[in-house]
Design an enzyme around this catalytic site. Structure first.
Site, short mmCIF file in Angstrom:
data_model
loop_
_atom_site.label_atom_id
_atom_site.label_comp_id
_atom_site.label_asym_id
_atom_site.label_seq_id
_atom_site.Cartn_x
_atom_site.Cartn_y
_atom_site.Cartn_z
N SER A 239 -111.99 -28.96 41.24
CA SER A 239 -110.95 -28.03 40.84
C SER A 239 -109.94 -27.83 41.96
CB SER A 239 -111.54 -26.67 40.46
OG SER A 239 -111.72 -25.85 41.61
N ASP A 240 -108.73 -27.44 41.60
CA ASP A 240 -107.77 -27.03 42.61
C ASP A 240 -108.14 -25.63 43.09
OD1 ASP A 240 -105.62 -27.10 44.33
OD2 ASP A 240 -104.20 -27.77 42.82
N ALA A 241 -107.62 -25.27 44.25
CA ALA A 241 -108.03 -24.03 44.90
C ALA A 241 -107.66 -22.82 44.05
CB ALA A 241 -107.40 -23.92 46.28
#
Length: 953
Positions: A239-241
């Site tokens: 996932s992105d942050a």
């Protein structure tokens, strides 16, 4: 180094068996813990702690000094697959070397970014390779192959592609939805990801913050329906942050974090980057989702298995490191490679004979970037740097180069006196200096031990006021320190450059009374003079600005005394266009625009070098100046590379990786992702660009001759061959490009589309027979009538040239492909998102897990057009009934061109956006006709079906 791990006890087992052996020994809690970015070790099994995510876009980033290569868009400008592969190998070797001395350095690298540069105002333009899917895919494949390395079993690093999918805006990036119809999805956005995955060099992907067709990318069914079908390897989705929390907090797509976390995991997210280094929030959500029946242990095991496969490939589960000998750091070869890349990235946009410069030329070097070597958010710390001034001094001699920055020099006065910057502390009191005397910016910005600014009754401190456009400026003390604001709110001269996630070194002058307030952009507060020093506050102090010298005047003086003027303009990658901030205009900032005009007025022999992360619209400069160049921020060797090009040591051969438009009016809306419908990029743009995709000039000339095309015996491949000759007097690179154009397409096609390219070097007078080998399938398109990829039968042109508009050879071709067919709507119905044209609509999610629907976008009415619809059933009978599957409230209106009947179906409120009903109405149509569908109100159209009278009865 030895490792105690059951998995490594029997290396003769197959990879799946080894992973499953370890998985079986992990407890449920241990498996859940592996789902967070920062996974703890399992000491009893000898399993080390692991972190997904190491930035490595153009060198190892965020971990201190490393070799810094040109920005990704600069690598895109090289059009050189082999070069980019070699850079990937160097980066992976440095990551291995850095990890040996710092175990925080990760080997799961988040690079490259393969989002297409569809819109040049995107703030992260610097991170992508090109606007074209073929070029982007080729370079991404090359870079990931280098990052993986040549070992047949073990990977140097495990690259993760960013950002899946259709992500090209920072404006409201976690809440906007990209409306992507099937043709754009398959022909444009997916193509950039597919080739590197199929090449077997990719460990996984990272979903983007945005939504696609109304559904967040982190729960996208495309991960399952497309990505994982391209390979039989285990792919890791990171996932992105903060994106997992966005599913609830900003997107409000799910009611609870447990629902959201479960949905993401089931959709295919395997590693959650959220809440920094603390995994407890994510693991708690997973545990509660499991307890609530939203997940199964099998779902968890699937994600953990993918992670363990990545770690196995990295050699972590062997008794000794199988790639210990590949580690290398800041070698002579890496330095030379950085220089080669910087030189190959330079694009000569225009040249009326001014360049290259002759030996002994007296040069006036001017501009805000003339003595700068800029890094960006995804750069490592420079080990060494070369500015254009450094490069010209080295190449021409300091005595022949006059330099002026061209900044406005000002003093600020208020009722308390003149603004004053206290003297810098003695050298012994400053942080340690890095290589070649460069202060580490991370040690300077945000310091609170330096004295804040004060006021004085005398003339105060002369400041360099640098205007970066959009009213954003920086203020710099005479010793080079930028004014910055620390956490305590005081203003200090404490940074050697603007930077940071939230930039604390930028300000805006706001008119107030007879003077100005100085607004600090990082905090949104105003500069205020207090008894204990200058700080930011809600109420600001009014300042009068006294100009000591205008930058344009200094530039004019320097230009008048030189043989040639080189103006270096562009952007600071931390200001006005970066992650979290899109640009507002293609225009060069007014101050920099004024500098080249001042130089041109004083000396017509003026060249403009644009050093930037994105294109500019500079039609006046193109019309008035004899030479223009562009390069992205070129890493540690940027200045020397530019100097060698203007001196003629290197013949420029960079090519534009995206269209340079002439004006903002040429651009579509930033959030319009339909490249076909709104005629975006070189593929569809019908205007006249300032510089076309693939453009780039040379100091020599090339002839293209003797084309031929053959088809392999299996009919699956084309071989396009021609002779390329260097007809000039110097050795140089050339970048021949192969495009295709269908001549009798039943659907809108690109005006021309890149299908092959190559960069090669030829000596003066040398010739080479060049062959491009292209799968016939590359000439195809997504056929909405058939619901699959299709190569249409008919005539084509193969176009060979030096750019998308500089076509030198045209080769005709006729293919026996798929004949055109009408849409069989009478038998198969119609998915609303497969329209040919639309007005005022957008594609949204049919359900939270799968499918598309279409609704009205920001208005009362939208219209869809479906061409060539066959309204006959399987027996050839005309349809008499229409069935629409809809949700929401409003109306659906249908009309077949040429038929008298228009049918409106009222849709009562169904209860919610996912509460669908099927409504029937009489609708008589026969033969092949275009169908027009109008949507009114808040209706969501998910399906259209038809029936003949027999079926209706």
């Amino acid at each position: 180094m030895t490792r105690r791990l059951p998995l490594g006890a029997d290396p003769t087992l197959a990879a799946d068996q080894r992973v499953d052996a370890l998985l079986a020994r992990l407890t449920l809690d241990e498996r859940i813990a592996l789902l967070h970015q920062f996974t703890p070790g399992v000491e009893r099994l000898g399993l080390a702690a692991f972190r997904t995510g190491q930035e490595a876009l153009h060198g190892v980033a965020w971990m201190g000094p490393a070799t810094v290569f040109p920005q990704a868009v600069g690598l895109g400008a090289t059009w050189n697959d082999d070069l980019v592969r070699r850079i990937g190998e160097a980066v992976s070797a440095e990551a291995r070397a850095m990890r040996e001395r710092d175990d925080r350095v990760g080997l799961n690298v988040w690079a490259p970014t393969v989002n297409l540069l569809r819109h040049p105002l995107w703030g992260r333009n610097e991170e992508g390779y090109a606007e074209d899917p073929h070029l982007t895919a080729a370079l991404a494949t090359a870079y990931t192959r280098g990052l993986r390395g040549p070992h047949p079993t073990y990977w140097r690093t495990a690259p993760v592609l960013k950002h899946w999918l259709a992500h090209n805006n920072e404006t409201r990036r976690s809440t906007t939805s990209s409306s992507v119809r099937p043709r754009v999805l398959h022909e444009y956005d997916l193509k950039a990801f597919r080739a590197p995955v199929e090449a077997g060099a990719v460990a996984g992907v990272m979903p983007a913050y945005n939504l696609v067709n109304g559904r967040p990318n982190h729960v996208s069914p495309y991960l399952r329906e497309h990505l994982r079908t391209w390979t039989d390897k285990h792919l890791l989705v990171c996932s992105d942050a903060g994106a997992p929390s966005n599913l609830v907090d900003s997107e409000h797509y799910f009611a609870t974090h447990e629902e959201a976390t479960a949905a993401a995991l089931v959709a295919g997210v395997d590693s959650f980057t959220d809440h920094g280094t603390d995994p407890s929030t994510i693991t708690g959500r997973v545990r509660r989702a499991l307890d609530q029946g939203l997940l199964t242990e099998a779902d968890i095991d699937t994600a953990v298995r993918r992670q363990l496969h990545v770690r196995l490939r990295l050699g972590e589960f062997e008794e000794s490191d199988p790639l210990a000998d590949v580690a290398a750091f800041d070698t002579d070869a890496h330095r030379a490679l950085a220089g080669e890349a910087a030189e190959q990235a330079v694009v000569l946009l225009k040249n009326d004979g001014l360049l290259p410069l002759a030996p002994g030329t007296r040069i006036a070097l001017v501009g805000l970037l003339a003595d700068e070597c800029k890094t960006d958010w995804y750069s490592g710390t420079l080990l060494r740097r070369s500015t254009p001034l450094d490069g010209l001094y080295e190449r021409f001699g300091a005595e022949r180069v006059t330099f002026t920055e061209g900044v406005d020099r000002v003093r600020l006065r208020c009722e308390h006196g003149w603004l004053r910057v206290p003297d810098a502390p003695a050298a012994a009191e400053t942080p340690e200096r890095g290589a070649e005397g460069a202060l580490d910016p991370a040690l300077l910005a945000g310091r609170t031990d330096l004295p804040p600014l004060t006021t004085a009754p005398d003339d105060g401190t002369e400041l360099a006021l640098v205007d970066w456009g959009d009213g954003v400026l920086t203020l710099r003390a005479p010793d080079g320190r930028y004014l910055s604001v620390a956490d305590d709110g005081y203003v200090r001269a404490s940074a050697d450059r603007p930077g940071g996630w939230i930039v604390q070194e930028t300000f805006t002058l706001v008119r107030h009374g007879a003077g100005h307030l100085l607004r600090h952009t990082g905090t949104g507060r105003h500069v205020s003079v207090a008894a204990d020093g200058v700080k930011v506050a809600d109420q600001g102090t009014e300042f009068a600005v006294t100009y000591v010298e205008r930058g344009a005047d200094a530039v004019a003086r320097a230009a008048a005394d030189a043989d040639v003027v080189l103006v270096v303009a562009g952007n600071d990658p931390h200001i006005n266009g970066r992650e979290t901030e899109d640009r507002t205009s293609l225009a060069l900032p007014p101050h920099q625009d004024g500098l080249w005009r001042a130089a041109r007025a004083a000396n017509p022999r003026t060249a403009l070098a644009l050093v930037s992360a994105y294109p500019y619209a500079v039609p006046d400069a193109h019309a008035e100046l004899p030479a223009l160049l562009w390069t992205a921020h070129g890493g540690q060797a940027a200045g020397r590379a530019l100097a060698r090009v203007v001196a003629g040591d290197v013949s420029p051969a960079g090519r534009l990786p995206q269209t340079w438009y002439a004006a903002d009016t040429d651009l579509p809306d930033l959030l319009d992702y339909d490249v076909i419908g709104s005629r975006q990029t070189y593929l569809y743009f019908e205007g006249t660009p300032l510089y076309p995709f693939g453009h780039g000039l040379s100091y020599t000339s090339f002839a293209y001759e003797a084309p031929s095309v053959t088809r392999t015996a299996d009919d699956d491949t084309l071989e396009v061959t021609f002779t390329l000759t260097n007809t000039g007097s110097r050795a140089a690179d050339e970048v021949p490009q192969l495009y295709v154009r269908p001549l009798a397409s039943p659907v809108p096609h690109p005006r021309r589309r890149l299908i092959a390219h190559r960069r090669l070097t030829l000596a003066p007078g040398a010739a080479e027979r060049v062959t491009f080998t292209v799968p016939v399938a590359e000439l195809g398109h997504w056929d909405v009538a058939r619901g699959r990829w299709s190569v249409a039968a008919g005539p084509y042109e193969l176009l060979v040239g030096a750019s998308s508009q500089d076509i030198r050879l045209t080769v005709p071709l006729t293919l026996d492909g798929d004949p055109p067919i009408p849409r069989p709507v009478g038998t198969h119905g119609l998915d609303p998102a497969t329209y040919d044209e639309q007005r005022g609509t957008e594609i949204v999610d049919r359900t939270k897990t799968s499918g598309d629907a279409v609704t009205v976008h920001d208005g009362d009415t939208g219209e869809l057009l479906y061409r060539d619809c066959d309204f006959s059933d399987e027996n050839g009978h005309a349809v008499a009934l229409v069935r629409v599957t809809v949700a929401g409230e409003g109306a659906v209106e249908l009309a077949a061109d040429g038929a008298a009947e228009r049918r409106a179906i009222q849709v009562p409120a169904t209860g919610g956006p996912y509460d669908y009903v099927t409504l029937d109405a009489e609708f008589a149509a026969h033969g092949v006709r275009d169908l027009r569908v109008r949507l009114h109100g808040g209706v969501r159209l998910a399906r259209i079906a038809f029936a003949s009278r027999g079926a209706a009865a």
